[in-house]
Scaffold this active site. Structure first.
Site, PDB file in Angstrom:
ATOM      1  N   CYS A 111       0.844  -1.413   0.035  1.00 54.67           N
ATOM      2  CA  CYS A 111      -0.498  -0.251   0.103  1.00 54.67           C
ATOM      3  C   CYS A 111       1.392   1.455   0.064  1.00 54.67           C
ATOM      4  O   CYS A 111       0.238   1.963  -0.468  1.00 54.67           O
ATOM      5  CB  CYS A 111      -0.747  -0.077   1.170  1.00 54.67           C
ATOM      6  SG  CYS A 111      -1.935  -1.237   1.345  1.00 54.67           S
ATOM      7  N   HIS A 249      -3.414   7.544   1.928  1.00 54.51           N
ATOM      8  CA  HIS A 249      -3.354   6.115   2.289  1.00 54.51           C
ATOM      9  C   HIS A 249      -5.325   5.917   2.499  1.00 54.51           C
ATOM     10  O   HIS A 249      -5.120   6.143   2.979  1.00 54.51           O
ATOM     11  CB  HIS A 249      -2.763   4.812   2.927  1.00 54.51           C
ATOM     12  CG  HIS A 249      -3.132   3.686   2.160  1.00 54.51           C
ATOM     13  ND1 HIS A 249      -3.437   2.997   0.687  1.00 54.51           N
ATOM     14  CD2 HIS A 249      -2.826   2.534   2.832  1.00 54.51           C
ATOM     15  CE1 HIS A 249      -3.533   2.196   1.083  1.00 54.51           C
ATOM     16  NE2 HIS A 249      -3.247   1.590   2.257  1.00 54.51           N
ATOM     17  N   ASN A 279     -10.331   0.113   0.572  1.00 57.23           N
ATOM     18  CA  ASN A 279      -8.620   0.197   0.122  1.00 57.23           C
ATOM     19  C   ASN A 279      -8.548  -0.318  -0.533  1.00 57.23           C
ATOM     20  O   ASN A 279      -8.634  -1.729  -1.269  1.00 57.23           O
ATOM     21  CB  ASN A 279      -8.235  -0.867   1.469  1.00 57.23           C
ATOM     22  CG  ASN A 279      -6.731  -0.423   1.763  1.00 57.23           C
ATOM     23  OD1 ASN A 279      -5.856  -0.490   0.919  1.00 57.23           O
ATOM     24  ND2 ASN A 279      -5.938  -0.660   2.853  1.00 57.23           N
TER      25      ASN A 279
HETATM   26  N1  COA Z   1     -17.957  -8.032   9.759  1.00 57.56           N
HETATM   27  C1  COA Z   1     -18.518  -8.316  11.419  1.00 57.56           C
HETATM   28  N2  COA Z   1     -17.863  -8.936  12.342  1.00 57.56           N
HETATM   29  C2  COA Z   1     -16.113  -9.155  12.030  1.00 57.56           C
HETATM   30  C3  COA Z   1     -16.141  -8.378  10.853  1.00 57.56           C
HETATM   31  C4  COA Z   1     -16.712  -8.399   9.267  1.00 57.56           C
HETATM   32  N3  COA Z   1     -16.146  -8.341   8.660  1.00 57.56           N
HETATM   33  N4  COA Z   1     -14.770  -8.380  11.129  1.00 57.56           N
HETATM   34  C5  COA Z   1     -14.224  -8.986  11.710  1.00 57.56           C
HETATM   35  N5  COA Z   1     -15.644  -8.751  12.768  1.00 57.56           N
HETATM   36  C6  COA Z   1     -15.168  -9.020  14.689  1.00 57.56           C
HETATM   37  C7  COA Z   1     -14.648 -10.251  14.704  1.00 57.56           C
HETATM   38  O1  COA Z   1     -14.711 -11.374  14.352  1.00 57.56           O
HETATM   39  C8  COA Z   1     -14.512  -9.065  16.678  1.00 57.56           C
HETATM   40  O2  COA Z   1     -15.511 -10.613  17.192  1.00 57.56           O
HETATM   41  P1  COA Z   1     -15.166 -10.808  18.944  1.00 57.56           P
HETATM   42  O3  COA Z   1     -15.513  -9.563  19.139  1.00 57.56           O
HETATM   43  O4  COA Z   1     -16.653 -11.815  18.724  1.00 57.56           O
HETATM   44  O5  COA Z   1     -14.173 -11.767  18.760  1.00 57.56           O
HETATM   45  C9  COA Z   1     -15.320  -8.101  16.181  1.00 57.56           C
HETATM   46  O6  COA Z   1     -15.902  -8.218  14.831  1.00 57.56           O
HETATM   47  C10 COA Z   1     -13.786  -7.490  16.736  1.00 57.56           C
HETATM   48  O7  COA Z   1     -12.650  -7.094  16.246  1.00 57.56           O
HETATM   49  P2  COA Z   1     -11.187  -6.268  16.135  1.00 57.56           P
HETATM   50  O8  COA Z   1     -10.272  -7.002  15.065  1.00 57.56           O
HETATM   51  O9  COA Z   1     -11.510  -5.925  17.623  1.00 57.56           O
HETATM   52  O10 COA Z   1     -12.289  -4.766  15.611  1.00 57.56           O
HETATM   53  P3  COA Z   1     -11.249  -3.668  15.246  1.00 57.56           P
HETATM   54  O11 COA Z   1     -11.908  -2.660  16.166  1.00 57.56           O
HETATM   55  O12 COA Z   1     -10.014  -3.458  15.638  1.00 57.56           O
HETATM   56  O13 COA Z   1     -11.290  -3.203  13.515  1.00 57.56           O
HETATM   57  C11 COA Z   1     -10.421  -3.531  11.659  1.00 57.56           C
HETATM   58  C12 COA Z   1     -11.088  -4.840  12.446  1.00 57.56           C
HETATM   59  C13 COA Z   1      -9.693  -4.584  10.667  1.00 57.56           C
HETATM   60  C14 COA Z   1     -11.214  -2.578  10.690  1.00 57.56           C
HETATM   61  C15 COA Z   1      -9.071  -2.184  11.829  1.00 57.56           C
HETATM   62  O14 COA Z   1      -8.766  -2.849  12.863  1.00 57.56           O
HETATM   63  C16 COA Z   1      -8.509  -1.808  10.631  1.00 57.56           C
HETATM   64  O15 COA Z   1      -9.096  -1.060  10.003  1.00 57.56           O
HETATM   65  N6  COA Z   1      -7.395  -2.307  11.235  1.00 57.56           N
HETATM   66  C17 COA Z   1      -6.720  -1.290   9.790  1.00 57.56           C
HETATM   67  C18 COA Z   1      -6.014  -2.582   8.666  1.00 57.56           C
HETATM   68  C19 COA Z   1      -6.120  -1.779   7.427  1.00 57.56           C
HETATM   69  O16 COA Z   1      -5.943  -1.247   7.248  1.00 57.56           O
HETATM   70  N7  COA Z   1      -4.659  -2.709   6.822  1.00 57.56           N
HETATM   71  C20 COA Z   1      -4.666  -2.082   5.407  1.00 57.56           C
HETATM   72  C21 COA Z   1      -3.254  -1.276   5.250  1.00 57.56           C
HETATM   73  S1  COA Z   1      -2.612  -1.112   4.269  1.00 57.56           S
END
Ligand code: COA
Length: 322
Positions: A111, A249, A279
């Site tokens: 990215c 980004h 993304n």
């Molecule tokens: N739909 C519904 N529930 C989902 C889900 C989806 N698509 N994906 C994950 N969950 C659930 C998980 O299983 C978890 O459930 P649990 O609490 O029962 O275990 C819950 O949602 C919370 O997940 P969590 O990982 O704590 O969420 P978060 O607030 O950290 O958000 C992201 C997750 C991935 C959206 C966030 O961490 C993020 O955007 N990070 C940066 C990623 C990024 O930018 N990547 C590219 C870089 S170039």
């Protein structure tokens, strides 16, 4: 003498997939995706390849710049999702558009790729090697997603963006770059390709889909993006108040909002298109730039900061006068 963006272009797959569409094939919801990421929909390939999208973006950027393919001396494609290992996407574009005078190669910084490719072109041009270049960011990420893993596949989309660069007297353009890599954190965002398999060694196949520690990536982004922006501005004796727009980004709207809050700047200085496209890795910044350019939002003389981050880990920032 400056290196300036003189044209932009983008290309997206036709297929629009909404969060509700995804909720029909996996355990997720529009509410969850929107609240955590700001994404409402994304474009997904129904056969368009990275080379298809990259070529179309390139042609549109050249048209906008008023340049012919033959005038291009350097063509760099940032991508981590080429369909073919050989030849590289840049050489495929070169063939398709008949950019026969170009040196063409790909660069993979995930990215962060578009910024790294932009800096590479800028360095070559500043050193006097080339006067006209095209830099492309193009991805079909949907093919490296595990569609059973709802925590990653809902975040990404497919697309391509391109810019034409020209080095000329008497213009303002790119002012400076900061680039960094942190290979020790590579495990937080990874994707396997081919394992060693020859008559002398047969390794276990690698997992060919994206694996991500979302929270780690989130923390890394909100720490490193402002650090890079501060550094690039400090190098140029500029302050955050000097900047008209920040083209970041588009990984997560919450990351961008957190950064805007830290700077105590209004969110409208941080244009976003993540809601529409998700993304798209290296394509995010050039697609956003093309959109703003075509909507007339980028006015001559505006000071822009671009900043990207991604797997590697790679991160960086660039300032330019539009
Ligand atoms: N739909 C519904 N529930 C989902 C889900 C989806 N698509 N994906 C994950 N969950 C659930 C998980 O299983 C978890 O459930 P649990 O609490 O029962 O275990 C819950 O949602 C919370 O997940 P969590 O990982 O704590 O969420 P978060 O607030 O950290 O958000 C992201 C997750 C991935 C959206 C966030 O961490 C993020 O955007 N990070 C940066 C990623 C990024 O930018 N990547 C590219 C870089 S170039």
């Amino acid at each position: 003498m400056a290196v300036k963006v003189i044209g932009t272009g983008s290309a997206l797959p036709e297929k629009i997939v909404t969060n509700d569409d995804l909720a029909m094939i996996m355990d997720t919801s529009d509410e969850w995706i929107k609240e955590r990421t700001g994404i409402s929909k994304r474009r997904l390939s129904t056969g368009e390849t990275v080379a298809d999208l990259a070529t179309a973006a390139c042609e549109r950027a050249l048209e906008k710049a008023g340049k012919t393919a033959e005038e291009v001396e350097l063509l760099i494609v940032a991508t981590c999702t080429p369909e073919q290992l050989l030849p590289c996407v840049a050489c495929q574009i070169q063939d398709r558009i008949a950019a026969k005078n170009a040196v063409a190669f790909d660069l993979n910084a995930a990215c962060g790729g578009f910024l790294f490719a932009l800096n590479t072109a800028y360095a070559y041009m500043s050193a006097g090697f080339y006067k006209t270049a095209v830099v492309v960011g193009a991805e079909v990420l949907s093919k490296i997603m595990d569609w059973e893993d709802r925590s990653t596949c809902v975040l990404f989309g497919d697309g391509a963006g391109a810019v034409v660069l020209e080095k000329r007297e008497g213009i303002d353009g790119i002012l400076g770059f900061v680039q960094q890599s942190d290979g020790a954190k590579g495990h937080v965002l990874s994707c396997g390709s081919r394992a060693v398999n020859n008559p002398y060694c047969k390794q276990e196949p690698l997992y060919p889909y994206v694996i991500m520690d979302g929270r780690e990536v989130f923390q890394f982004a909100v720490r490193q993006v402002p650090a890079c922006i501060n550094q690039v501005l400090e190098n140029l004796d500029m302050t955050i108040e000097d900047v008209d727009l920040f083209l970041l980004h588009q990984a997560n709207a919450r990351i961008i909002e957190t950064i805007a809050r830290r700077y105590k700047l209004p969110i409208d200085k941080f244009p976003m298109n993540i809601s529409e496209y998700g993304n798209m890795s290296s394509a995010c910044i050039p697609v956003l730039m093309d959109q703003l350019n075509r909507e007339g939002e980028l006015k001559e003389g505006m000071k822009l900061v671009l900043s990207g981050f991604g797997a590697g880990l790679t991160f960086g920032a660039c300032t330019m006068i539009w």
